[in-house]
Design an enzyme around this catalytic site. Structure first.
Site, PDB file in Angstrom:
ATOM      1  N   SER A   9       0.825  -1.203   0.000  1.00  0.00           N
ATOM      2  CA  SER A   9       0.000   0.000   0.000  1.00  0.00           C
ATOM      3  C   SER A   9       0.859   1.252   0.000  1.00  0.00           C
ATOM      4  O   SER A   9       1.632   1.489   0.936  1.00  0.00           O
ATOM      5  CB  SER A   9      -0.911   0.011   1.229  1.00  0.00           C
ATOM      6  OG  SER A   9      -1.588   1.248   1.330  1.00  0.00           O
ATOM      7  N   HIS A  34      -1.044  -1.199  -4.284  1.00  0.00           N
ATOM      8  CA  HIS A  34      -2.349  -0.920  -3.670  1.00  0.00           C
ATOM      9  C   HIS A  34      -2.514   0.581  -3.446  1.00  0.00           C
ATOM     10  O   HIS A  34      -1.650   1.235  -2.855  1.00  0.00           O
ATOM     11  CB  HIS A  34      -2.449  -1.666  -2.336  1.00  0.00           C
ATOM     12  CG  HIS A  34      -3.826  -1.706  -1.759  1.00  0.00           C
ATOM     13  ND1 HIS A  34      -4.790  -2.604  -2.180  1.00  0.00           N
ATOM     14  CD2 HIS A  34      -4.405  -0.969  -0.788  1.00  0.00           C
ATOM     15  CE1 HIS A  34      -5.893  -2.423  -1.487  1.00  0.00           C
ATOM     16  NE2 HIS A  34      -5.688  -1.429  -0.636  1.00  0.00           N
ATOM     17  N   ASP A  36      -5.129   3.394  -1.913  1.00  0.00           N
ATOM     18  CA  ASP A  36      -6.301   3.665  -1.079  1.00  0.00           C
ATOM     19  C   ASP A  36      -6.825   5.071  -1.354  1.00  0.00           C
ATOM     20  O   ASP A  36      -6.121   6.060  -1.125  1.00  0.00           O
ATOM     21  CB  ASP A  36      -5.934   3.551   0.407  1.00  0.00           C
ATOM     22  CG  ASP A  36      -5.624   2.128   0.820  1.00  0.00           C
ATOM     23  OD1 ASP A  36      -6.512   1.276   0.682  1.00  0.00           O
ATOM     24  OD2 ASP A  36      -4.494   1.870   1.291  1.00  0.00           O
ATOM     25  N   MET A  38      -9.587   7.680  -0.117  1.00  0.00           N
ATOM     26  CA  MET A  38     -10.493   7.966   1.005  1.00  0.00           C
ATOM     27  C   MET A  38     -11.099   9.352   0.833  1.00  0.00           C
ATOM     28  O   MET A  38     -10.413  10.275   0.390  1.00  0.00           O
ATOM     29  CB  MET A  38      -9.734   7.916   2.329  1.00  0.00           C
ATOM     30  CG  MET A  38      -8.943   6.651   2.569  1.00  0.00           C
ATOM     31  SD  MET A  38      -8.062   6.773   4.149  1.00  0.00           S
ATOM     32  CE  MET A  38      -6.937   5.386   3.992  1.00  0.00           C
ATOM     33  N   HIS A  67      -8.495   0.690  -4.131  1.00  0.00           N
ATOM     34  CA  HIS A  67      -9.444   0.395  -3.056  1.00  0.00           C
ATOM     35  C   HIS A  67     -10.176   1.690  -2.735  1.00  0.00           C
ATOM     36  O   HIS A  67      -9.584   2.628  -2.192  1.00  0.00           O
ATOM     37  CB  HIS A  67      -8.676  -0.134  -1.836  1.00  0.00           C
ATOM     38  CG  HIS A  67      -9.513  -0.377  -0.638  1.00  0.00           C
ATOM     39  ND1 HIS A  67      -8.979  -0.556   0.626  1.00  0.00           N
ATOM     40  CD2 HIS A  67     -10.853  -0.490  -0.486  1.00  0.00           C
ATOM     41  CE1 HIS A  67      -9.947  -0.761   1.491  1.00  0.00           C
ATOM     42  NE2 HIS A  67     -11.089  -0.716   0.846  1.00  0.00           N
ATOM     43  N   MET A  69     -12.500   3.716  -0.674  1.00  0.00           N
ATOM     44  CA  MET A  69     -13.186   3.905   0.608  1.00  0.00           C
ATOM     45  C   MET A  69     -13.936   5.233   0.539  1.00  0.00           C
ATOM     46  O   MET A  69     -13.595   6.204   1.217  1.00  0.00           O
ATOM     47  CB  MET A  69     -12.178   3.872   1.752  1.00  0.00           C
ATOM     48  CG  MET A  69     -11.585   2.499   1.976  1.00  0.00           C
ATOM     49  SD  MET A  69     -10.319   2.479   3.277  1.00  0.00           S
ATOM     50  CE  MET A  69      -8.859   2.780   2.266  1.00  0.00           C
ATOM     51  N   MET A 138     -11.298  -6.477   5.259  1.00  0.00           N
ATOM     52  CA  MET A 138     -10.611  -5.492   6.090  1.00  0.00           C
ATOM     53  C   MET A 138     -10.336  -6.105   7.456  1.00  0.00           C
ATOM     54  O   MET A 138     -11.249  -6.549   8.149  1.00  0.00           O
ATOM     55  CB  MET A 138     -11.461  -4.231   6.244  1.00  0.00           C
ATOM     56  CG  MET A 138     -11.630  -3.408   4.973  1.00  0.00           C
ATOM     57  SD  MET A 138     -10.051  -2.804   4.296  1.00  0.00           S
ATOM     58  CE  MET A 138      -9.402  -1.834   5.677  1.00  0.00           C
ATOM     59  N   GLY A 143      -9.526   3.512   7.217  1.00  0.00           N
ATOM     60  CA  GLY A 143      -9.353   4.952   7.332  1.00  0.00           C
ATOM     61  C   GLY A 143      -7.987   5.396   7.786  1.00  0.00           C
ATOM     62  O   GLY A 143      -7.563   6.505   7.492  1.00  0.00           O
ATOM     63  N   GLY A 145      -3.740   4.018   8.599  1.00  0.00           N
ATOM     64  CA  GLY A 145      -2.720   2.979   8.569  1.00  0.00           C
ATOM     65  C   GLY A 145      -2.179   2.698   9.963  1.00  0.00           C
ATOM     66  O   GLY A 145      -2.406   3.446  10.909  1.00  0.00           O
ATOM     67  N   GLY A 146      -1.466   1.592  10.099  1.00  0.00           N
ATOM     68  CA  GLY A 146      -0.766   1.290  11.337  1.00  0.00           C
ATOM     69  C   GLY A 146      -1.618   0.729  12.461  1.00  0.00           C
ATOM     70  O   GLY A 146      -1.173   0.697  13.608  1.00  0.00           O
ATOM     71  N   ASP A 176      -6.427  -6.761   4.162  1.00  0.00           N
ATOM     72  CA  ASP A 176      -5.827  -5.434   4.275  1.00  0.00           C
ATOM     73  C   ASP A 176      -5.991  -4.924   5.705  1.00  0.00           C
ATOM     74  O   ASP A 176      -7.101  -4.820   6.210  1.00  0.00           O
ATOM     75  CB  ASP A 176      -6.521  -4.483   3.290  1.00  0.00           C
ATOM     76  CG  ASP A 176      -5.918  -3.082   3.298  1.00  0.00           C
ATOM     77  OD1 ASP A 176      -4.921  -2.851   3.999  1.00  0.00           O
ATOM     78  OD2 ASP A 176      -6.456  -2.213   2.582  1.00  0.00           O
ATOM     79  N   GLY A 177      -4.852  -4.619   6.343  1.00  0.00           N
ATOM     80  CA  GLY A 177      -4.882  -3.996   7.654  1.00  0.00           C
ATOM     81  C   GLY A 177      -4.100  -4.769   8.690  1.00  0.00           C
ATOM     82  O   GLY A 177      -4.478  -5.882   9.049  1.00  0.00           O
ATOM     83  N   GLY A 178      -3.002  -4.217   9.146  1.00  0.00           N
ATOM     84  CA  GLY A 178      -2.213  -4.874  10.171  1.00  0.00           C
ATOM     85  C   GLY A 178      -1.522  -6.143   9.716  1.00  0.00           C
ATOM     86  O   GLY A 178      -1.111  -6.957  10.542  1.00  0.00           O
ATOM     87  N   GLY A 198       1.289  -2.133   4.268  1.00  0.00           N
ATOM     88  CA  GLY A 198       1.752  -0.764   4.115  1.00  0.00           C
ATOM     89  C   GLY A 198       2.954  -0.486   4.993  1.00  0.00           C
ATOM     90  O   GLY A 198       4.098  -0.590   4.560  1.00  0.00           O
ATOM     91  N   SER A 199       2.679  -0.159   6.261  1.00  0.00           N
ATOM     92  CA  SER A 199       3.778   0.157   7.171  1.00  0.00           C
ATOM     93  C   SER A 199       4.683  -1.039   7.402  1.00  0.00           C
ATOM     94  O   SER A 199       5.883  -0.875   7.654  1.00  0.00           O
ATOM     95  CB  SER A 199       3.215   0.666   8.505  1.00  0.00           C
ATOM     96  OG  SER A 199       2.271  -0.238   9.050  1.00  0.00           O
TER      97      SER A 199
END
Length: 217
Positions: A9, A34, A36, A38, A67, A69, A138, A143, A145-146, A176-178, A198-199
């Site tokens: 991401s 990826h 995002d 928003m 993606h 959102m 998700m 909304g 990151g991290g 997606d997420g964590g 991402g991170s």
């Protein structure tokens, strides 16, 4: 098990050096990039718009995974495709006519995906999964990151894979997420085959090496 795909991401990239980071992804084992989008309405944050995605498109050689959102994705589908989107994913919670939106994406020549927020059950997709190329689960609230990974994600992925195997066996299940090196292996084992990070990628000293590790855990 099907091929393991990684879609880093760029929300976590260094936007002061976006060309450098995109070229790093081009040279890495990443399968997609990826993106995002928003709107500050559907999610409590604003990311970036099409002036930025056009720069990403200019430098990217990997396919772009959009993606959305946003509260109403329909007016922006064509612009996403023109910005290089090979995959366009919309949220089930933000699309009042989801079937129509999915087929509008397909008519543009892109792969069509649907995203589910953590509170949304997999069962909401049972009447449309046969039309989908991808489902994005998700594993954090969208909304920001991290965030920390929500463990119930494993159950949802397993349930979705069981549903897809009898209806749409080629379905890509994206998470997606964590996502990181601690949970990637278990996500693959329960049925995911595409991970967004991402991170966990851009926050490391050697992002390309981390991408390779995520594919091979």
């Amino acid at each position: 098990m099907s091929k393991r795909l990684i879609s880093p991401s760029v929300l976590a990239a260094d936007f002061g050096n976006i060309q450098r980071d995109i070229e790093m992804l081009n040279q890495s084992e990443a399968d997609y990039i990826h993106i995002d989008i928003m709107d500050g309405v559907f999610v409590p944050n604003i990311s970036f718009g099409f002036s930025v995605t056009s720069v990403i498109q200019q430098y990217a050689t990997k396919p772009l995974d959009f993606h959305l959102m946003i509260a109403d994705p329909n007016p922006y589908l064509k612009t996403c495709r023109e910005s290089g989107a090979e995959v366009i994913t919309v949220h089930s919670e933000g699309s009042s006519h989801l079937h129509r939106t999915i087929h509008a994406v397909k008519d543009l020549g892109a792969k069509a995906g649907v995203a589910l927020n953590p509170h949304s059950p997999v069962s909401t997709l049972k009447d449309i999964v046969q039309d989908l190329d991808l489902v994005l689960i998700m594993s954090v609230n969208p909304g920001f990151g991290g965030q920390h990974f929500i463990p119930n994600t494993y159950k949802k992925v397993k349930e979705l894979r069981a549903m897809a195997d009898s209806i749409q066996p080629e379905l890509i299940i994206e998470v997606d997420g964590g996502v990181n090196l601690d949970n990637a292996k278990q996500l693959y084992e329960v049925g995911a085959n595409m991970l967004v990070a991402g991170s966990a990628v851009f926050g490391t000293e050697d992002p390309a090496y981390t991408i390779s590790k995520l594919k091979s855990v």
